[in-house]
Every structure is written in C-alpha cells, then in structure tokens.
Motif scaffolding. Structure first.
Motif, short mmCIF file in Angstrom:
data_model
loop_
_atom_site.label_atom_id
_atom_site.label_comp_id
_atom_site.label_asym_id
_atom_site.label_seq_id
_atom_site.Cartn_x
_atom_site.Cartn_y
_atom_site.Cartn_z
N CYS A 179 -46.06 0.08 28.74
CA CYS A 179 -45.24 -0.49 29.82
C CYS A 179 -44.72 -1.86 29.38
CB CYS A 179 -46.03 -0.62 31.11
SG CYS A 179 -46.47 0.95 31.84
N THR A 180 -45.61 -2.77 29.15
CA THR A 180 -45.29 -4.10 28.63
C THR A 180 -44.10 -4.74 29.36
OG1 THR A 180 -45.89 -3.12 26.51
CG2 THR A 180 -45.20 -5.40 26.47
N TYR A 181 -44.21 -4.82 30.67
CA TYR A 181 -43.11 -5.40 31.46
C TYR A 181 -42.89 -6.88 31.17
CZ TYR A 181 -42.89 -1.18 34.31
OH TYR A 181 -42.72 0.09 34.75
N MET A 182 -43.91 -7.63 30.92
CA MET A 182 -43.87 -9.05 30.56
C MET A 182 -43.53 -10.01 31.69
SD MET A 182 -42.48 -9.22 26.69
CE MET A 182 -41.70 -7.70 26.22
N ASP A 183 -43.54 -9.56 32.93
CA ASP A 183 -43.33 -10.49 34.05
C ASP A 183 -44.41 -11.57 34.05
OD1 ASP A 183 -42.00 -7.98 34.56
OD2 ASP A 183 -41.61 -8.70 36.58
N CYS A 184 -45.59 -11.21 33.61
CA CYS A 184 -46.73 -12.13 33.55
C CYS A 184 -46.46 -13.30 32.61
CB CYS A 184 -47.98 -11.37 33.10
SG CYS A 184 -47.75 -10.43 31.56
N VAL A 185 -45.78 -13.02 31.52
CA VAL A 185 -45.50 -14.05 30.52
C VAL A 185 -44.66 -15.18 31.11
CG1 VAL A 185 -44.38 -14.50 28.30
CG2 VAL A 185 -45.71 -12.40 28.63
N SER A 186 -43.70 -14.82 31.93
CA SER A 186 -42.78 -15.82 32.46
C SER A 186 -43.44 -16.79 33.45
CB SER A 186 -41.56 -15.15 33.11
OG SER A 186 -41.95 -14.35 34.19
N VAL A 187 -44.58 -16.43 34.02
CA VAL A 187 -45.23 -17.32 34.98
C VAL A 187 -46.45 -18.05 34.41
CG1 VAL A 187 -44.43 -16.00 36.98
CG2 VAL A 187 -46.68 -15.49 35.97
N CYS A 188 -46.88 -17.70 33.22
CA CYS A 188 -48.09 -18.31 32.65
C CYS A 188 -47.84 -19.77 32.29
CB CYS A 188 -48.53 -17.54 31.41
SG CYS A 188 -50.04 -18.20 30.66
N PRO A 189 -48.61 -20.70 32.87
CA PRO A 189 -48.38 -22.12 32.60
C PRO A 189 -48.94 -22.59 31.26
CG PRO A 189 -50.21 -21.88 34.12
CD PRO A 189 -49.63 -20.50 33.91
N VAL A 190 -49.75 -21.77 30.60
CA VAL A 190 -50.36 -22.20 29.33
C VAL A 190 -50.00 -21.29 28.16
CG1 VAL A 190 -52.26 -23.46 30.40
CG2 VAL A 190 -52.55 -21.03 29.88
N ASP A 191 -49.09 -20.37 28.36
CA ASP A 191 -48.61 -19.50 27.28
C ASP A 191 -49.75 -18.82 26.51
OD1 ASP A 191 -45.98 -20.19 27.92
OD2 ASP A 191 -45.98 -21.89 26.53
N ASP B 279 -59.74 -17.90 25.37
CA ASP B 279 -60.03 -19.33 25.26
C ASP B 279 -58.87 -20.20 25.73
OD1 ASP B 279 -62.55 -18.72 24.22
OD2 ASP B 279 -61.82 -18.77 22.15
N GLU B 280 -57.72 -19.61 25.93
CA GLU B 280 -56.55 -20.36 26.37
C GLU B 280 -56.25 -20.17 27.85
OE1 GLU B 280 -53.38 -19.11 23.79
OE2 GLU B 280 -54.36 -19.94 22.01
N CYS B 281 -56.70 -19.07 28.42
CA CYS B 281 -56.47 -18.78 29.83
C CYS B 281 -57.22 -19.81 30.69
CB CYS B 281 -56.96 -17.37 30.16
SG CYS B 281 -56.76 -16.90 31.89
N ILE B 282 -56.53 -20.36 31.68
CA ILE B 282 -57.15 -21.37 32.56
C ILE B 282 -57.57 -20.78 33.90
CG2 ILE B 282 -56.01 -23.31 31.43
CD1 ILE B 282 -54.01 -23.32 33.85
N ASP B 283 -57.54 -19.46 33.98
CA ASP B 283 -58.01 -18.76 35.18
C ASP B 283 -57.23 -19.15 36.44
OD1 ASP B 283 -59.70 -16.95 36.50
OD2 ASP B 283 -61.07 -18.55 37.09
N CYS B 284 -55.93 -19.37 36.28
CA CYS B 284 -55.13 -19.74 37.44
C CYS B 284 -54.76 -18.52 38.28
CB CYS B 284 -53.88 -20.50 37.02
SG CYS B 284 -52.69 -19.53 36.08
#
Length: 110
Positions: A12-24, A38-43
């Motif tokens: 699927c790989t829609y990538m909508d999630c990528v556009s909202v991630c504040p820490v890439d 290790d990069e995810c800030i659990d937002c």
C-alpha cells in the motif's frame, strides 16, 4: 515507546504518515515503510493518518511481531521526509490479509 508500522502497509505504502511526522523517522523499503524506534517521539500523529490502519503503538499486541522488523529495516533503508505517490494498485491491497510473505527486504529506489 514508539510507533510501529505493521503488515497492512505492505503493497500500500500510502505515505500520508510521512507528511505529518515532526521528526522524520520513516524509512522506505521497496513495498513498505517502517519507523525508526530510536527516532520516534511517540507523538502519535502518524497513526490516524494511515489509510491502511497499519500503524500502532509498540505496546499494542498487533505491533509485537513488527517492532523488531521496524528497527532492523530502519537501519538499512533510506529515510524519507516527504510523501510520495502510492503504488497504482494500493487501494486493491489496502484491506488484503496475509501480506507478510510479500514483504521485500529491498530498500526503496529513491
């Protein structure tokens, strides 16, 4: 704690999630995305943005089998910071079950 991309993302790989991630913290494989633990800030902003409902907190039982895989591939695949185009057949795969065998270990061609 971190969020985890699971089986529903494969093909699927829609990538909508990528556009909202504040820490890439998203990394792209040939047919799936993963989150670097290790990069995810659990937002949690990515979870509701996923049309395939493929993202869960690592504390969710549905994420258990996928947490290690996210960490493994995040170390191997390229980081992505912008939403790309999903595959042409993403909608056909969105609700398909049993996609794990289709997971490619190859990185995305970016």
């Amino acid at each position: 704690m971190a969020y985890v991309v699971t089986e529903n993302c494969i093909r699927c790989t829609y990538m909508d999630c990528v556009s909202v991630c504040p820490v890439d913290c998203f990394y792209a494989g040939e047919n799936m995305l993963v989150i670097h633990p290790d990069e995810c800030i659990d937002c949690g902003v990515c979870e509701p943005e996923c049309p395939a409902a493929a993202i869960f907190p690592d504390s969710d039982p549905r994420a258990a089998d996928w947490a290690a895989l996210n960490g493994q591939y995040a170390a191997q695949w390229p980081n992505i910071t912008q939403k790309g185009a999903p595959p042409d057949d993403a909608d056909a795969w969105k609700d398909a079950a049993g996609k794990r065998a289709l997971l490619s270990a190859a990185p995305a061609a970016i």
